[in-house]
Design a protein around this motif. Structure first.
Motif, PDB file in Angstrom:
ATOM      1  N   ASN A  71      14.678  36.806 -53.182  1.00  0.00           N
ATOM      2  CA  ASN A  71      14.665  36.493 -51.753  1.00  0.00           C
ATOM      3  C   ASN A  71      15.601  35.316 -51.507  1.00  0.00           C
ATOM      4  O   ASN A  71      15.393  34.229 -52.071  1.00  0.00           O
ATOM      5  CB  ASN A  71      13.242  36.134 -51.318  1.00  0.00           C
ATOM      6  N   TYR A  73      15.857  33.210 -49.263  1.00  0.00           N
ATOM      7  CA  TYR A  73      15.171  32.002 -48.810  1.00  0.00           C
ATOM      8  C   TYR A  73      14.724  31.160 -50.007  1.00  0.00           C
ATOM      9  O   TYR A  73      14.944  29.943 -50.053  1.00  0.00           O
ATOM     10  CB  TYR A  73      13.959  32.372 -47.948  1.00  0.00           C
ATOM     11  N   ASP A 145       6.190  25.787 -48.761  1.00  0.00           N
ATOM     12  CA  ASP A 145       6.282  26.992 -47.929  1.00  0.00           C
ATOM     13  C   ASP A 145       4.903  27.595 -47.689  1.00  0.00           C
ATOM     14  O   ASP A 145       4.482  27.749 -46.558  1.00  0.00           O
ATOM     15  CB  ASP A 145       7.221  28.030 -48.552  1.00  0.00           C
ATOM     16  N   THR A 190       1.594  32.338 -45.063  1.00  0.00           N
ATOM     17  CA  THR A 190       2.728  32.700 -44.211  1.00  0.00           C
ATOM     18  C   THR A 190       2.548  34.089 -43.626  1.00  0.00           C
ATOM     19  O   THR A 190       2.934  34.345 -42.479  1.00  0.00           O
ATOM     20  CB  THR A 190       4.043  32.624 -45.002  1.00  0.00           C
ATOM     21  N   ASP A 245       9.829  38.591 -42.664  1.00  0.00           N
ATOM     22  CA  ASP A 245      10.725  37.901 -43.586  1.00  0.00           C
ATOM     23  C   ASP A 245      12.038  38.662 -43.672  1.00  0.00           C
ATOM     24  O   ASP A 245      12.174  39.775 -43.141  1.00  0.00           O
ATOM     25  CB  ASP A 245      10.091  37.675 -44.968  1.00  0.00           C
ATOM     26  N   ASN A 246      13.029  38.070 -44.327  1.00  0.00           N
ATOM     27  CA  ASN A 246      14.374  38.639 -44.300  1.00  0.00           C
ATOM     28  C   ASN A 246      14.504  39.939 -45.088  1.00  0.00           C
ATOM     29  O   ASN A 246      15.223  40.850 -44.675  1.00  0.00           O
ATOM     30  CB  ASN A 246      15.400  37.610 -44.794  1.00  0.00           C
ATOM     31  N   ASP A 273      12.886  33.983 -41.229  1.00  0.00           N
ATOM     32  CA  ASP A 273      13.675  33.555 -42.397  1.00  0.00           C
ATOM     33  C   ASP A 273      15.137  33.980 -42.261  1.00  0.00           C
ATOM     34  O   ASP A 273      15.565  35.001 -42.802  1.00  0.00           O
ATOM     35  CB  ASP A 273      13.118  34.097 -43.724  1.00  0.00           C
ATOM     36  N   GLN A 290      14.244  28.632 -40.971  1.00  0.00           N
ATOM     37  CA  GLN A 290      13.483  27.510 -41.496  1.00  0.00           C
ATOM     38  C   GLN A 290      14.456  26.457 -42.045  1.00  0.00           C
ATOM     39  O   GLN A 290      15.524  26.809 -42.534  1.00  0.00           O
ATOM     40  CB  GLN A 290      12.547  27.962 -42.614  1.00  0.00           C
ATOM     41  N   THR A 292      15.294  25.116 -44.742  1.00  0.00           N
ATOM     42  CA  THR A 292      14.982  25.349 -46.157  1.00  0.00           C
ATOM     43  C   THR A 292      15.393  24.185 -47.049  1.00  0.00           C
ATOM     44  O   THR A 292      14.614  23.737 -47.909  1.00  0.00           O
ATOM     45  CB  THR A 292      15.676  26.637 -46.631  1.00  0.00           C
ATOM     46  N   ALA A 319      10.559  25.180 -37.419  1.00  0.00           N
ATOM     47  CA  ALA A 319      11.534  26.272 -37.511  1.00  0.00           C
ATOM     48  C   ALA A 319      12.200  26.422 -36.144  1.00  0.00           C
ATOM     49  O   ALA A 319      11.745  25.846 -35.151  1.00  0.00           O
ATOM     50  CB  ALA A 319      10.847  27.566 -37.921  1.00  0.00           C
TER      51      ALA A 319
END
Length: 338
Positions: A71, A73, A145, A190, A245-246, A273, A290, A292, A319
């Motif tokens: 991922n 992120y 996270d 999350t 999420d991505n 993300d 976010q 990150t 975010a």
């Protein structure tokens, strides 16, 4: 290779003074400290980390267990952790849990066996037995996270609720009324938090969220693909798919294109993300970003505080919504909300 005795001779001080400087002991005078550091630089001296750990009971090593190294992120998070740790004089050993609690425990056991000074963990699947045992035993630890409710460990995370509300307001302003979400695992904070924030924002705009518009994912691309295929089979498909999420967003994009549909003309797509290459998709994807790098750095500082006897603190950063063109925006509406 230069030894500590060589450094002492070069600096004109005792070996004990050199040792105190290298261990950042406050009793050394500024003049002696400067002499020792100059000698260290001139000789290229590097302390023996193993020997030092035996003397000080510290290895100057941190463990980082992330949920999924594939991922982007978490890849960016790991990079910022490593950079900040290096700046503070620590090394980092990384373990990839691959969203599996058993692998998470495997990495934690290995890291503890290597006598790391502290752990940074993004808990997979709501936690794991060894992780909980280590936290309750007082192992220096910071959750990053994700976190485990009820476990007394500092947490460094982003708060996405305001950004999710901004996204729903943005979609509502574009005329969208049927909004669906691909959720992450309910066992993760999350996963549950993003669904709750989405539901609350829809309620504020008097928009429904029927069960059929909640797809269950696992933060992996395949689950995003399957959930979106389910949405597209509905008698009244959603106008927007919001992936939590991505990777699930990329799976959703694959499913949409496999049907010969277009984004955003036939169905809109947004993601939690943000990642750098969302700007290179066609169209660029509207996403919640976010902070990150800041999260990774703050997590390392919190863990260093815990290790070095300072009171650690939890950190929550906001975010933000990044508007592009995957929801029906035109080029003039692209912006990044503060």
């Amino acid at each position: 290779m230069a030894s500590i005795k060589d450094v002492a001779a070069e600096a004109g001080v005792s070996v004990a003074t050199v040792s105190r400087v290298l261990n950042d002991h406050p009793s050394v005078s500024p003049e002696a400290r400067a002499q020792v550091l100059a000698a260290v630089e001139a000789l290229g001296y590097r302390p023996n980390a193993v020997a030092r750990s035996l003397r000080t009971d510290q290895t100057r090593t941190l463990g980082l267990v992330i949920s999924d190294v594939l991922n982007p992120y978490f890849t960016e998070l790991a990079r910022s952790v490593e950079e900040e740790a290096r700046a503070l004089g620590y090394s980092v050993i990384i373990g990839n849990a691959d969203e599996r609690a058993d692998l998470q425990d495997h990495h934690i056991r290995t890291l503890l066996d290597r006598r790391i000074d502290g752990l940074l963990v993004s808990p997979a699947d709501g936690g794991s037995p060894l992780l909980l045992d280590a936290a309750r035993a007082g192992t220096p630890m910071v959750f990053v996270d994700r976190w485990i409710p009820g476990v007394e460990v500092p947490v460094v995370r982003a708060d996405g609720r305001a950004a999710v509300r901004d996204l729903v307001a943005h979609l509502h302003g574009l005329g969208h009324r049927r909004l669906a979400i691909i959720a992450g695992p309910a066992a993760t904070t999350t996963g549950s938090e993003r669904v709750e924030a989405f539901r609350d924002a829809l309620h504020e705009y008097r928009l429904p969220l029927p069960d059929a518009y909640i797809g269950q994912g696992d933060f992996q691309a395949d689950s995003g693909r399957r959930a979106t295929e389910g949405f597209l089979e509905l008698p009244e498909p959603p106008e927007v798919v919001f992936a939590a999420d991505n990777l699930m967003a990329l799976g959703a994009l694959d499913a949409i294109r496999a049907r010969g549909l277009r984004v955003p003309q036939d169905i809109a797509l947004a993601a939690f993300d943000d990642i750098p290459w969302f700007v290179h998709t066609d169209p660029p994807i509207t996403a919640i970003a976010q902070p990150t790098g800041d999260l990774g750095r703050a997590a390392v500082r919190a863990l260093a505080d815990r290790i070095e006897g300072r009171p650690p603190r939890s950190v929550t950063l906001p975010a933000r919504l990044v508007v592009r063109r995957s929801c029906g925006e035109d080029a003039s509406t692209q912006r990044s909300n503060p």
